[in-house]
Structure formats: C-alpha cells, structure tokens
Design a protein around this motif. Structure first.
Motif, PDB file in Angstrom:
ATOM      1  N   LYS A  43      57.267 -13.825   2.287  1.00 53.87           N
ATOM      2  CA  LYS A  43      58.004 -15.032   1.873  1.00 53.87           C
ATOM      3  C   LYS A  43      58.435 -14.934   0.412  1.00 53.87           C
ATOM      4  N   SER A  44      57.482 -14.562  -0.456  1.00 51.20           N
ATOM      5  CA  SER A  44      57.808 -14.462  -1.885  1.00 51.20           C
ATOM      6  C   SER A  44      58.875 -13.396  -2.112  1.00 51.20           C
ATOM      7  N   THR A  45      58.749 -12.292  -1.382  1.00 49.23           N
ATOM      8  CA  THR A  45      59.712 -11.205  -1.533  1.00 49.23           C
ATOM      9  C   THR A  45      61.110 -11.674  -1.142  1.00 49.23           C
ATOM     10  N   MET A  99      56.690  -7.392 -11.807  1.00 52.69           N
ATOM     11  CA  MET A  99      56.447  -6.143 -11.100  1.00 52.69           C
ATOM     12  C   MET A  99      57.105  -6.148  -9.721  1.00 52.69           C
ATOM     13  N   ARG A 100      56.991  -7.286  -9.037  1.00 54.08           N
ATOM     14  CA  ARG A 100      57.612  -7.396  -7.726  1.00 54.08           C
ATOM     15  C   ARG A 100      59.139  -7.307  -7.856  1.00 54.08           C
ATOM     16  N   ALA A 101      59.650  -7.984  -8.906  1.00 54.74           N
ATOM     17  CA  ALA A 101      61.092  -7.975  -9.126  1.00 54.74           C
ATOM     18  C   ALA A 101      61.598  -6.556  -9.356  1.00 54.74           C
ATOM     19  N   GLY A 112      55.221 -22.271   2.177  1.00 49.54           N
ATOM     20  CA  GLY A 112      53.999 -22.829   2.755  1.00 49.54           C
ATOM     21  C   GLY A 112      53.280 -21.771   3.576  1.00 49.54           C
ATOM     22  N   HIS A 113      52.016 -21.533   3.249  1.00 47.16           N
ATOM     23  CA  HIS A 113      51.259 -20.531   4.009  1.00 47.16           C
ATOM     24  C   HIS A 113      50.719 -21.129   5.295  1.00 47.16           C
ATOM     25  N   VAL A 114      50.795 -20.361   6.349  1.00 45.58           N
ATOM     26  CA  VAL A 114      50.155 -20.755   7.599  1.00 45.58           C
ATOM     27  C   VAL A 114      48.783 -20.109   7.600  1.00 45.58           C
ATOM     28  N   ILE A 155      59.565 -23.054  -5.187  1.00 44.24           N
ATOM     29  CA  ILE A 155      58.171 -23.405  -5.461  1.00 44.24           C
ATOM     30  C   ILE A 155      57.285 -22.507  -4.607  1.00 44.24           C
ATOM     31  N   ASP A 156      56.522 -21.642  -5.229  1.00 41.71           N
ATOM     32  CA  ASP A 156      55.697 -20.680  -4.498  1.00 41.71           C
ATOM     33  C   ASP A 156      54.231 -20.867  -4.920  1.00 41.71           C
ATOM     34  N   SER A 157      53.373 -21.436  -4.192  1.00 39.39           N
ATOM     35  CA  SER A 157      53.559 -22.071  -2.907  1.00 39.39           C
ATOM     36  C   SER A 157      53.127 -23.540  -3.000  1.00 39.39           C
ATOM     37  N   GLY A 185      52.684 -20.696  -8.514  1.00 39.26           N
ATOM     38  CA  GLY A 185      51.332 -21.155  -8.796  1.00 39.26           C
ATOM     39  C   GLY A 185      50.335 -20.110  -8.369  1.00 39.26           C
ATOM     40  N   GLU A 186      50.828 -18.985  -7.864  1.00 44.53           N
ATOM     41  CA  GLU A 186      49.944 -17.958  -7.310  1.00 44.53           C
ATOM     42  C   GLU A 186      49.905 -16.712  -8.141  1.00 44.53           C
ATOM     43  N   GLU A 187      51.057 -16.369  -8.734  1.00 50.87           N
ATOM     44  CA  GLU A 187      51.137 -15.089  -9.419  1.00 50.87           C
ATOM     45  C   GLU A 187      51.432 -15.294 -10.900  1.00 50.87           C
TER      46      GLU A 187
END
Ligand code: TYD
Ligand code: MG
Length: 451
Positions: free
Chosen positions: A100-102, A132-134, A212-214, A169-171, A123-125
């Motif tokens: 999702k973030s990717t 780094m992901r970018a 939103g994480h399941v 907004i993550d997540s 709010g996670e990373e």
C-alpha cells in the motif's frame, strides 16, 4: 453534560454493543469484541438551527466542474473511476506488507511530476525510511512534502497550512486524537480521525488517501469499520507467494465499482500489468486433466483464468470438498447438479477446486468451467488446451446466458485460443465469422458430451 460510557466494538466491522459478545451479529466473526470508553456529549439544542435549514430544488443545484487529477498510473486511474476527484476521501486497505505504501508513494511521485502538490503523512516510518523507499521506486524530480507525526491536531494544521492538493495518511491506525484518551488503532480513534479528515477534505477541497491495515489479531480496528464513512474504498489483494497484486474497488461514489487494477511487485516498486490474462495463464500445465480456462469479467475487462479441479476417491465416510478462490457453496451446488442432471457419481469422491494464481472470482460465468474441470478430473480426461469455457449453470442443468460474451470471446481470441464453449442463448449468427470456433450449448449434458 458530557459523560463517559463503556461500550464494546467489533474490531472487524465496527458493530457497537452495550455488552461483550462472542460472535459479532454484524459480520459473524468470533472473538472480535473489544472494550472501549467513549464520551457522550450533551444533547445539542438544535431548535435554533432547525429554522435555518431548508430543502433546495435539484434544478437549482449546479455541479462543480469535476476536474479529475490523473495519477499517470493507468491501472490506478481506472479503479478510481478515471482519476482522483478533488475533495474526496479514499481508503486503501490491505494486509500489512502487500504494498500500500509503495503504491501511494509511486502515485505521489507521478503527481508531483505533473506539478500537483502533495503532502505525505506517515505515522509508521521515519523520514529516512520513506526516503529509502522512494529511492527504490525511482528518483523524485519534483519536491514533495513529508510529515512524520501521528497526532491528528498537528496533521490537521499541517494540511491546512501547506495547501497540498493531495494528502496521503499512512496509516489511519497510527493516528490519534489526544482528547479522546484512547489508544491509537481503536474503533473510536480511527472513526474520529476519519471523520476529521473527511471534514478537512470537503472544506479545503483536497483529495485525501488513507491507508488502513487489515489485521486478524491484535486490537487494531480494521478498514471495514470505516467503509461507510469514506467516498471510495480500494482493497489491495494478492498473496505473498505470487508477484502480482490486485487493486479492487469495492465502493466508489464517483465511478463504477468492481474495477480492478493489476500490478506486479518488482525490485523497483510496483509495475502495471497491461495483459492480466497473460499473467494468470502463465505456467499453465498442458494435457492435464482437471484444468480448464474460463473467463471472468472484472469491471470493464474480461480476464482469462485457469481453473483446476482434482477429484479422487475418498478415504473417509464423508467426502471432502475444498474450494480456493471460488465460492464453496457454489461448488457444492454445481456438484449436486452434476450428480442429478448429468448422472456423474460423485459420492465417494473428494473434490478440490481452485483458481490458479490466487485470484478470487465471483462471476457466475465460471460455473460451466467448474463443472467441466470436475468432469475432466473425474474421468481423467484432459480437455483441449485451446478451449475457453463460459456459462452459468441452473439447478435444472440448463446453461444460462452470461453478460459481455463478445468481449470474452475476443479476449480468448487475442490470447490464441482456437475454440470456446458458450451458452446457446448468447449465440448469434455473427459469431460464425470469427476465427475462433464457437460451440453453443444449452444443457450440461450437451456440454459434457461435446467434451
Ligand atoms: P509496503 O508498501 O511497505 O506494504 P504496506 O504499506 O502495505 O505494509 O510493501 C512492502 C513490501 O514490498 C515488502 O515486503 C518489500 C516489497 N517491496 C518490493 O519488493 N520492491 C520494492 O521496490 C518495494 C518498495 C517494496
Ligand atoms: Mg506501509
């Protein structure tokens, strides 16, 4: 007077109850109730406001020019109904680690490239983790704003100040409204945060994407508790064993639902798959019994998928039936029709039916394919490798018509199939001219004899 109250919420679907329940009456899942304390505000005296509200005539309402922002990712644009609508709130749900973030970061990269201003709140990373992901997905040529915070008040003021057109907004489960006094991720928190974001989106006319994480375990409220509050809901599916991911629209106030976007996860982020049938049929065994190619309509596209059945003698008193990717009850129904109308003696046989590649199919047009796969496996009789089968099965053993037949046949033709089996009611004379041979059948027995 505001007072505190104790309530129980289902963390799967948000069902509210005054006492703890073992099974949720809303979504029927077990052990999902969690206790939360909420403050109930004093009743507002709304008599004064009531006079100010009056209904409006629909003829007088003018629609704001609905200019959509194109993301440049065709598969994503399609699922969104043709691009991002300004002022909309989109929920992107999925298992942790699915991408999702990717996906959203890739979307942001394309957006800033087209000079759309973007704010990415995580709010996670940490900032460096996002960077780094970018770097993995490709360099950013234009600037994008980042914010690592999980306090909703700070986030709201940042959104107000920076005037971005798109906010991510993550997540949602990491954001908190301090005044509620509950932990992040609880049903009350995620609902309150979503409500605030909705307000901001409409007020400032910014498009807001929330992740939103399941989750099955833990006390984190799932995205299903928010589905009714947002404008669009997209779910990212696929399992870790397969490289491809499916983005499915399950709710869309600004377009059609049931559209899917197909991606594959690569070393450098997600890449679009423009020929899903090719991916689904990749690695298909040839000359094996129980394997059938069917066509499933996903939104505006028809996708060819391989369906497999394995029928073998049972070692138990009760034969075992298992289905993966297709509805279990549907498989049982088709097996009952096969027994009664086609004289197949399936009692005493275990049956396993699965969709190759991990896709989930709801299209009833695959019924005939399931029946043929079971028949083929039962008799150990491989079907032709270049045959595509579509048709819905009725309880009387009749083959009912399905939608968009021509589109399905064209897809099969494009993928190099030489013959297809379709319901008789869908047949028309123009099909004779096609290079692909079309067999029309009206009953299950007719279809099985033809095989
Ligand atoms: P991520 O977007 O962090 O998932 P989510 O936000 O849904 O939790 O995806 C993480 C997974 O994707 C992780 O297992 C690594 C993989 N991945 C790649 O294979 N290639 C890439 O370029 C990136 C960025 C991630
Ligand atoms: Mg993530």
């Amino acid at each position: 007077m505001a007072k505190e109250k104790q309530v129980f919420f289902c963390k799967e679907c948000g069902y509210e109850s005054a006492k703890w329940l073992g099974q949720c009456p809303g979504c029927h899942s077990w052990n999902t109730f969690v206790e939360e304390r909420i403050t109930v505000g004093a009743q507002r005296n709304s008599a004064a406001r009531r006079d100010a509200v009056a209904p409006t005539s629909i003829l007088k309402v003018t629609t704001a020019d609905e200019s959509r922002i194109h993301t440049g990712i065709i598969e994503l644009d399609r699922v969104l109904g043709g691009g991002i609508v300004r002022g909309s709130l989109v929920l992107v749900g999925g298992d942790p680690g699915i991408g999702k973030s990717t996906l959203l970061l890739q979307m942001c990269r394309r957006l800033v490239h087209d000079n759309t201003s973007v704010l990415y709140v995580s709010g996670e990373e940490s900032l460096s983790q996002i960077k780094m992901r970018a770097e993995r997905i490709g360099a950013f040529e234009q600037d994008m704003l980042l914010l690592c915070d999980n306090d909703m008040d700070n986030v709201a003021s940042a959104i107000g100040k920076c005037q971005a057109e798109v906010v991510v907004i993550d997540s949602i489960q990491t954001m908190v409204v301090d005044s509620l006094g509950t932990a992040p991720g609880t049903v009350t928190q995620v609902r309150e945060v979503t409500a605030r974001l909705m307000q901001l989106a409409k007020q400032l006319n910014v498009a807001v994407f929330i992740v939103g994480h399941v989750t099955k375990e833990g006390t984190v409220a799932g995205p299903r508790t928010l589905e009714h509050m947002v404008d669009s809901v997209l779910y990212f599916e696929g399992d870790g064993n397969h490289g491809f991911r499916i983005l499915r629209g399950v709710k869309n106030r600004f377009g059609s639902t049931n559209e899917i976007g197909v991606f594959s996860m690569t070393e450098s982020g997600l890449s679009e798959v423009d020929n899903p049938s090719g991916v689904m049929l990749n690695g298909r065994p040839t000359g094996v019994s129980g394997s059938v190619v069917v066509s499933s309509l996903e939104g505006t596209r028809s996708i060819l998928v391989e369906l497999q059945a394995l029928v073998c003698q049972t070692n138990f008193n009760m034969p075992r039936r298992t289905s993966v990717g297709v509805d279990y009850n549907r498989v049982n129904l088709i097996m009952a029709v096969l027994e009664k109308r086609a004289g197949l003696n399936l009692w005493g046989y275990d049956a396993y039916v699965s969709v190759a590649g991990g896709m989930k199919i709801n299209d009833p047009a695959i019924d005939l394919g399931i029946a043929c796969a079971i028949y083929s496996s039962m008799n150990n009789k491989p079907l032709s490798d270049s045959l595509m089968i579509i048709g819905e099965i009725g309880l009387a053993g009749e083959i009912r018509g399905v939608s968009n037949v021509m589109q399905r046949i064209r897809e099969a033709d494009k993928m190099g199939f030489t013959c297809c089996m379709i319901p008789k009611s869908n047949y028309d004379k123009t099909m004779e001219k096609l290079s692909i041979k079309v067999y029309a059948v009206s009953s299950l027995t007719e279809a099985l004899t033809l095989l």
